[in-house]
Design a protein around this motif. Structure first.
Motif, PDB file in Angstrom:
ATOM      1  N   LEU A   1       0.869  -1.171   0.000  1.00 20.26           N
ATOM      2  CA  LEU A   1       0.000   0.000   0.000  1.00 20.26           C
ATOM      3  C   LEU A   1       0.910   1.225   0.000  1.00 20.26           C
ATOM      4  O   LEU A   1       1.758   1.380   0.886  1.00 20.26           O
ATOM      5  CB  LEU A   1      -0.902   0.045   1.231  1.00 20.26           C
ATOM      6  N   VAL A   2       0.771   2.068  -1.021  1.00 24.74           N
ATOM      7  CA  VAL A   2       1.521   3.320  -1.114  1.00 24.74           C
ATOM      8  C   VAL A   2       0.518   4.454  -1.190  1.00 24.74           C
ATOM      9  O   VAL A   2      -0.453   4.381  -1.943  1.00 24.74           O
ATOM     10  CB  VAL A   2       2.432   3.348  -2.368  1.00 24.74           C
ATOM     11  N   ILE A   3       0.753   5.494  -0.410  1.00 22.53           N
ATOM     12  CA  ILE A   3      -0.070   6.695  -0.467  1.00 22.53           C
ATOM     13  C   ILE A   3       0.860   7.880  -0.700  1.00 22.53           C
ATOM     14  O   ILE A   3       1.802   8.097   0.064  1.00 22.53           O
ATOM     15  CB  ILE A   3      -0.899   6.901   0.807  1.00 22.53           C
ATOM     16  N   ASP A   4       0.622   8.583  -1.791  1.00 23.07           N
ATOM     17  CA  ASP A   4       1.401   9.764  -2.146  1.00 23.07           C
ATOM     18  C   ASP A   4       0.485  10.975  -2.190  1.00 23.07           C
ATOM     19  O   ASP A   4      -0.684  10.865  -2.560  1.00 23.07           O
ATOM     20  CB  ASP A   4       2.027   9.610  -3.532  1.00 23.07           C
ATOM     21  N   ILE A   5       1.039  12.132  -1.864  1.00 22.49           N
ATOM     22  CA  ILE A   5       0.338  13.405  -2.019  1.00 22.49           C
ATOM     23  C   ILE A   5       1.166  14.227  -3.003  1.00 22.49           C
ATOM     24  O   ILE A   5       2.388  14.349  -2.861  1.00 22.49           O
ATOM     25  CB  ILE A   5       0.212  14.168  -0.677  1.00 22.49           C
ATOM     26  N   TRP A   6       0.491  14.789  -4.002  1.00 19.18           N
ATOM     27  CA  TRP A   6       1.136  15.583  -5.048  1.00 19.18           C
ATOM     28  C   TRP A   6       0.409  16.907  -5.204  1.00 19.18           C
ATOM     29  O   TRP A   6      -0.785  17.007  -4.945  1.00 19.18           O
ATOM     30  CB  TRP A   6       1.089  14.829  -6.378  1.00 19.18           C
ATOM     31  N   ASP A   7       1.143  17.902  -5.693  1.00 16.49           N
ATOM     32  CA  ASP A   7       0.568  19.208  -6.010  1.00 16.49           C
ATOM     33  C   ASP A   7      -0.546  19.086  -7.041  1.00 16.49           C
ATOM     34  O   ASP A   7      -1.537  19.802  -6.974  1.00 16.49           O
ATOM     35  CB  ASP A   7       1.643  20.136  -6.576  1.00 16.49           C
ATOM     36  N   SER A   8      -0.347  18.184  -8.010  1.00 22.40           N
ATOM     37  CA  SER A   8      -1.338  18.040  -9.074  1.00 22.40           C
ATOM     38  C   SER A   8      -1.234  16.650  -9.695  1.00 22.40           C
ATOM     39  O   SER A   8      -0.190  15.999  -9.616  1.00 22.40           O
ATOM     40  CB  SER A   8      -1.129  19.079 -10.175  1.00 22.40           C
ATOM     41  N   GLU A   9      -2.300  16.227 -10.334  1.00 22.45           N
ATOM     42  CA  GLU A   9      -2.297  14.943 -11.034  1.00 22.45           C
ATOM     43  C   GLU A   9      -1.330  14.978 -12.217  1.00 22.45           C
ATOM     44  O   GLU A   9      -0.683  13.979 -12.527  1.00 22.45           O
ATOM     45  CB  GLU A   9      -3.708  14.589 -11.500  1.00 22.45           C
ATOM     46  N   ALA A  10      -1.186  16.126 -12.861  1.00 22.31           N
ATOM     47  CA  ALA A  10      -0.267  16.248 -13.998  1.00 22.31           C
ATOM     48  C   ALA A  10       1.175  15.982 -13.553  1.00 22.31           C
ATOM     49  O   ALA A  10       1.936  15.305 -14.258  1.00 22.31           O
ATOM     50  CB  ALA A  10      -0.382  17.631 -14.635  1.00 22.31           C
ATOM     51  N   GLU A  11       1.577  16.497 -12.385  1.00 23.31           N
ATOM     52  CA  GLU A  11       2.938  16.266 -11.897  1.00 23.31           C
ATOM     53  C   GLU A  11       3.143  14.802 -11.500  1.00 23.31           C
ATOM     54  O   GLU A  11       4.208  14.227 -11.760  1.00 23.31           O
ATOM     55  CB  GLU A  11       3.254  17.210 -10.742  1.00 23.31           C
ATOM     56  N   LEU A  12       2.131  14.197 -10.907  1.00 21.03           N
ATOM     57  CA  LEU A  12       2.182  12.771 -10.597  1.00 21.03           C
ATOM     58  C   LEU A  12       2.377  11.960 -11.876  1.00 21.03           C
ATOM     59  O   LEU A  12       3.261  11.100 -11.951  1.00 21.03           O
ATOM     60  CB  LEU A  12       0.898  12.331  -9.894  1.00 21.03           C
ATOM     61  N   GLN A  13       1.574  12.228 -12.887  1.00 23.20           N
ATOM     62  CA  GLN A  13       1.660  11.473 -14.146  1.00 23.20           C
ATOM     63  C   GLN A  13       3.009  11.672 -14.826  1.00 23.20           C
ATOM     64  O   GLN A  13       3.578  10.727 -15.377  1.00 23.20           O
ATOM     65  CB  GLN A  13       0.511  11.852 -15.082  1.00 23.20           C
ATOM     66  N   ALA A  14       3.536  12.879 -14.783  1.00 20.78           N
ATOM     67  CA  ALA A  14       4.842  13.144 -15.391  1.00 20.78           C
ATOM     68  C   ALA A  14       5.930  12.307 -14.710  1.00 20.78           C
ATOM     69  O   ALA A  14       6.787  11.717 -15.373  1.00 20.78           O
ATOM     70  CB  ALA A  14       5.182  14.630 -15.304  1.00 20.78           C
ATOM     71  N   PHE A  15       5.900  12.226 -13.390  1.00 17.89           N
ATOM     72  CA  PHE A  15       6.859  11.418 -12.644  1.00 17.89           C
ATOM     73  C   PHE A  15       6.690   9.933 -12.966  1.00 17.89           C
ATOM     74  O   PHE A  15       7.667   9.219 -13.208  1.00 17.89           O
ATOM     75  CB  PHE A  15       6.705  11.669 -11.143  1.00 17.89           C
ATOM     76  N   ASN A  16       5.444   9.479 -12.979  1.00 20.98           N
ATOM     77  CA  ASN A  16       5.188   8.074 -13.304  1.00 20.98           C
ATOM     78  C   ASN A  16       5.724   7.720 -14.687  1.00 20.98           C
ATOM     79  O   ASN A  16       6.395   6.706 -14.861  1.00 20.98           O
ATOM     80  CB  ASN A  16       3.698   7.748 -13.215  1.00 20.98           C
ATOM     81  N   GLU A  17       5.434   8.555 -15.663  1.00 28.65           N
ATOM     82  CA  GLU A  17       5.847   8.267 -17.044  1.00 28.65           C
ATOM     83  C   GLU A  17       7.367   8.355 -17.220  1.00 28.65           C
ATOM     84  O   GLU A  17       7.952   7.579 -17.972  1.00 28.65           O
ATOM     85  CB  GLU A  17       5.153   9.224 -18.018  1.00 28.65           C
ATOM     86  N   ALA A  18       8.014   9.289 -16.512  1.00 29.62           N
ATOM     87  CA  ALA A  18       9.451   9.492 -16.686  1.00 29.62           C
ATOM     88  C   ALA A  18      10.300   8.521 -15.868  1.00 29.62           C
ATOM     89  O   ALA A  18      11.354   8.087 -16.331  1.00 29.62           O
ATOM     90  CB  ALA A  18       9.823  10.934 -16.320  1.00 29.62           C
TER      91      ALA A  18
END
Length: 108
Positions: free
Chosen positions: A46-63
């Motif tokens: 179980l991982v719980i992350d908090i991000w400024d925005s979904e776009a920044e989360l997706q960018a990190f995931n993809e990169a």
């Protein structure tokens, strides 16, 4: 608006997670990352992350996240993404930071 990303997997054990963390270190802290925690229970990871925005989360995931998972032969885990309703952190919370241990196959 900040978001919470929840990752669950019964296929990732602690040793696999530790190998992943060695592959994708948290430093430098990704742009937009606010909070990260990982734990293991009877249902697995179980991982719980908090991000400024979904776009920044997706960018990190993809990169960084998804390429590392694929390299390890793992299927990327799509998070459940929720709008953050509340976040409270104790002023001295950093003293409780716990780094993931190095995998057994990697020496310090």
């Amino acid at each position: 608006m900040p978001i919470m990303a929840i990752y669950r997997s019964s296929d990732v054990d602690a040793e696999t997670f530790n190998r992943y963390r060695a592959e994708v270190p948290i430093e430098p802290v990704p742009t937009g990352a606010i909070f990260h925690q990982a734990a293991f229970g009877k249902d697995g990871l179980l991982v719980i992350d908090i991000w400024d925005s979904e776009a920044e989360l997706q960018a990190f995931n993809e990169a960084r996240v998804y390429p590392a998972m694929r390299k390890m032969g793992l299927t990327p885990i799509e998070p459940e993404v929720l709008q953050l309703h509340e976040l409270w952190t104790a002023p001295d919370a950093r003293k409780y930071n716990v780094p993931a241990p190095l995998p057994q196959s990697v020496s310090a």
